[in-house]
Write a protein that holds these residues in place. Structure first.
Motif, PDB file in Angstrom:
ATOM      1  N   GLY A  22       1.658 -34.266  -9.574  1.00  0.00           N
ATOM      2  CA  GLY A  22       2.672 -33.944  -8.576  1.00  0.00           C
ATOM      3  C   GLY A  22       2.427 -32.573  -7.977  1.00  0.00           C
ATOM      4  O   GLY A  22       1.643 -31.767  -8.500  1.00  0.00           O
ATOM      5  N   GLN A  23       3.129 -32.305  -6.892  1.00  0.00           N
ATOM      6  CA  GLN A  23       2.975 -31.022  -6.203  1.00  0.00           C
ATOM      7  C   GLN A  23       3.850 -29.959  -6.856  1.00  0.00           C
ATOM      8  O   GLN A  23       4.954 -30.245  -7.335  1.00  0.00           O
ATOM      9  CB  GLN A  23       3.345 -31.165  -4.730  1.00  0.00           C
ATOM     10  N   GLY A  44       2.334 -25.226  -3.629  1.00  0.00           N
ATOM     11  CA  GLY A  44       1.635 -26.043  -2.653  1.00  0.00           C
ATOM     12  C   GLY A  44       0.455 -26.803  -3.218  1.00  0.00           C
ATOM     13  O   GLY A  44      -0.056 -27.723  -2.572  1.00  0.00           O
ATOM     14  N   LEU A  45       0.009 -26.426  -4.432  1.00  0.00           N
ATOM     15  CA  LEU A  45      -1.082 -27.168  -5.059  1.00  0.00           C
ATOM     16  C   LEU A  45      -0.552 -28.445  -5.704  1.00  0.00           C
ATOM     17  O   LEU A  45       0.631 -28.548  -6.041  1.00  0.00           O
ATOM     18  CB  LEU A  45      -1.765 -26.315  -6.129  1.00  0.00           C
ATOM     19  N   THR A  46      -1.419 -29.403  -5.874  1.00  0.00           N
ATOM     20  CA  THR A  46      -1.109 -30.605  -6.651  1.00  0.00           C
ATOM     21  C   THR A  46      -1.752 -30.452  -8.018  1.00  0.00           C
ATOM     22  O   THR A  46      -2.947 -30.161  -8.116  1.00  0.00           O
ATOM     23  CB  THR A  46      -1.642 -31.864  -5.954  1.00  0.00           C
ATOM     24  N   LEU A  47      -0.956 -30.607  -9.066  1.00  0.00           N
ATOM     25  CA  LEU A  47      -1.457 -30.456 -10.428  1.00  0.00           C
ATOM     26  C   LEU A  47      -1.440 -31.797 -11.152  1.00  0.00           C
ATOM     27  O   LEU A  47      -0.465 -32.544 -11.075  1.00  0.00           O
ATOM     28  CB  LEU A  47      -0.614 -29.450 -11.218  1.00  0.00           C
ATOM     29  N   THR A  48      -2.529 -32.083 -11.825  1.00  0.00           N
ATOM     30  CA  THR A  48      -2.611 -33.244 -12.712  1.00  0.00           C
ATOM     31  C   THR A  48      -2.465 -32.755 -14.142  1.00  0.00           C
ATOM     32  O   THR A  48      -3.215 -31.875 -14.582  1.00  0.00           O
ATOM     33  CB  THR A  48      -3.949 -33.980 -12.545  1.00  0.00           C
ATOM     34  N   VAL A  49      -1.489 -33.301 -14.851  1.00  0.00           N
ATOM     35  CA  VAL A  49      -1.198 -32.918 -16.231  1.00  0.00           C
ATOM     36  C   VAL A  49      -1.749 -34.008 -17.148  1.00  0.00           C
ATOM     37  O   VAL A  49      -1.277 -35.142 -17.127  1.00  0.00           O
ATOM     38  CB  VAL A  49       0.319 -32.747 -16.447  1.00  0.00           C
ATOM     39  N   ILE A  50      -2.757 -33.642 -17.935  1.00  0.00           N
ATOM     40  CA  ILE A  50      -3.369 -34.574 -18.885  1.00  0.00           C
ATOM     41  C   ILE A  50      -2.791 -34.252 -20.261  1.00  0.00           C
ATOM     42  O   ILE A  50      -3.121 -33.232 -20.865  1.00  0.00           O
ATOM     43  CB  ILE A  50      -4.898 -34.437 -18.902  1.00  0.00           C
TER      44      ILE A  50
END
Length: 323
Positions: free
Chosen positions: A186-187, A281-287
């Protein structure tokens, strides 16, 4: 991959195709087997490939005040499905009009879409009267391939089983059923800045679902994107702690309602130890890599700060043993 927004009253006809239908929540190993069969059948018959998915998912529509936990947002689904090289995604808006379609109406809609062959789960039913199934479709001239449910170690691979595993913090079991680590994307958006007050600044990430599938405190690898391009946060800022996944930073994650501040809405918040930089403003992927414990209601902010520090220290110690 092209996306078609389905309008039952004004149907756009696609090239003749093989179709599968479902929620595809999680795009787990069972779904992946379905997609592999879809492509194989389409290739053998010289047809395009298409997937029909529902938004919202039917159970969300019927019970919006207490929906089931959701594994993947619509955008997350698209990203996962795109990896299989499917030609078309048919997005069906599940509303009162759509749910009133009879089995015959639904079959007529498939015919108008250009569906020639279907790959379905062995328990698939459709139409508001629930009379639509594989045999019903074959009587109307469709060819249908029916796939049995996949099991892993006697566990039926299903979105329900994965939700159950995640609700218990059983990340390794969820990974077995998914065929990959569980992630959310999500952003970064503005929050209430409480993390800064506690000296633990966090990135507040849009969850894009009514209810997340997991809750509590986790360790995670965090990957950043902007405009579809991967960003190596460590290389950009020379701060933070490298994660286990390439181009990732280690993060301490809280996902839940934040009972210590009487929160009511679900939040996904990530703290990046030793990191300094602007993430808005960045999109982060949480693993998600490590489950620590469920959310705790602390009596005051001082206790909350001490609890966060303890959690971060424990997660960092775990991280060190896995490098």
């Amino acid at each position: 991959m092209k996306i078609l927004h389905l309008n039952p009253k004004n149907i756009t006809t696609l090239p003749a195709h093989t179709l599968t239908i479902g929620n595809f929540d999680g795009v787990h190993l069972g779904h992946q087997a379905m997609l592999t069969a879809l492509k194989k059948e389409a290739h053998s018959k010289g047809l395009a490939t298409a997937i029909m998915i529902f938004e919202p998912q039917p159970r969300e529509f019927f019970n919006p005040n207490n929906p089931p936990a959701r594994l993947t947002s619509f955008d997350e689904k698209l990203t996962l499905l795109d990896e299989f090289g499917v030609d078309f995604i048919i997005k069906a808006s599940f509303n009162d009009e759509f749910r009133q379609l009879s089995a015959h109406d639904f079959a007529n809609m498939l015919n108008a879409l250009g569906t020639r062959h279907l790959v379905l789960g062995d328990d698939f039913r459709f139409g508001h009267d629930r009379t639509g199934d594989k045999y019903f479709l074959t009587t109307l001239g469709f060819s249908v391939e029916s796939l049995a449910t996949i099991k892993i170690n006697e566990t039926r691979v299903s979105s329900t089983a994965i939700r159950q595993a995640l609700s218990l913090g059983e990340l390794s079991h969820a990974k077995e059923l998914l065929g990959r680590d569980y992630v959310m994307t999500g952003q970064v958006i503005h929050g209430d800045k409480i993390g800064r007050i506690l000296d633990f600044p966090t990135a507040n990430i849009q969850i894009n679902r009514l209810k997340p599938a997991l809750h509590g405190i986790f360790g995670a690898d965090i990957i950043a994107h902007k405009d579809g391009q991967l960003i190596d946060l460590y290389q950009c800022h020379q701060t933070g702690i490298k994660g286990l996944t390439p181009y990732s930073l280690f993060g301490a994650v809280n996902i839940g309602t934040r009972p210590s501040i009487n929160g009511t809405q679900y939040r996904l918040e990530v703290h990046l130890p030793k990191f300094s930089g602007d993430l808005y403003g960045l999109t982060l992927t949480v693993i998600f890599t490590k489950y620590l414990h469920e959310e705790i209601r602390y009596p005051n902010l001082e206790s909350l700060k001490a609890g966060i520090q303890k959690d971060v220290n424990e997660l960092l110690a775990w991280q060190d043993t896995h490098f």
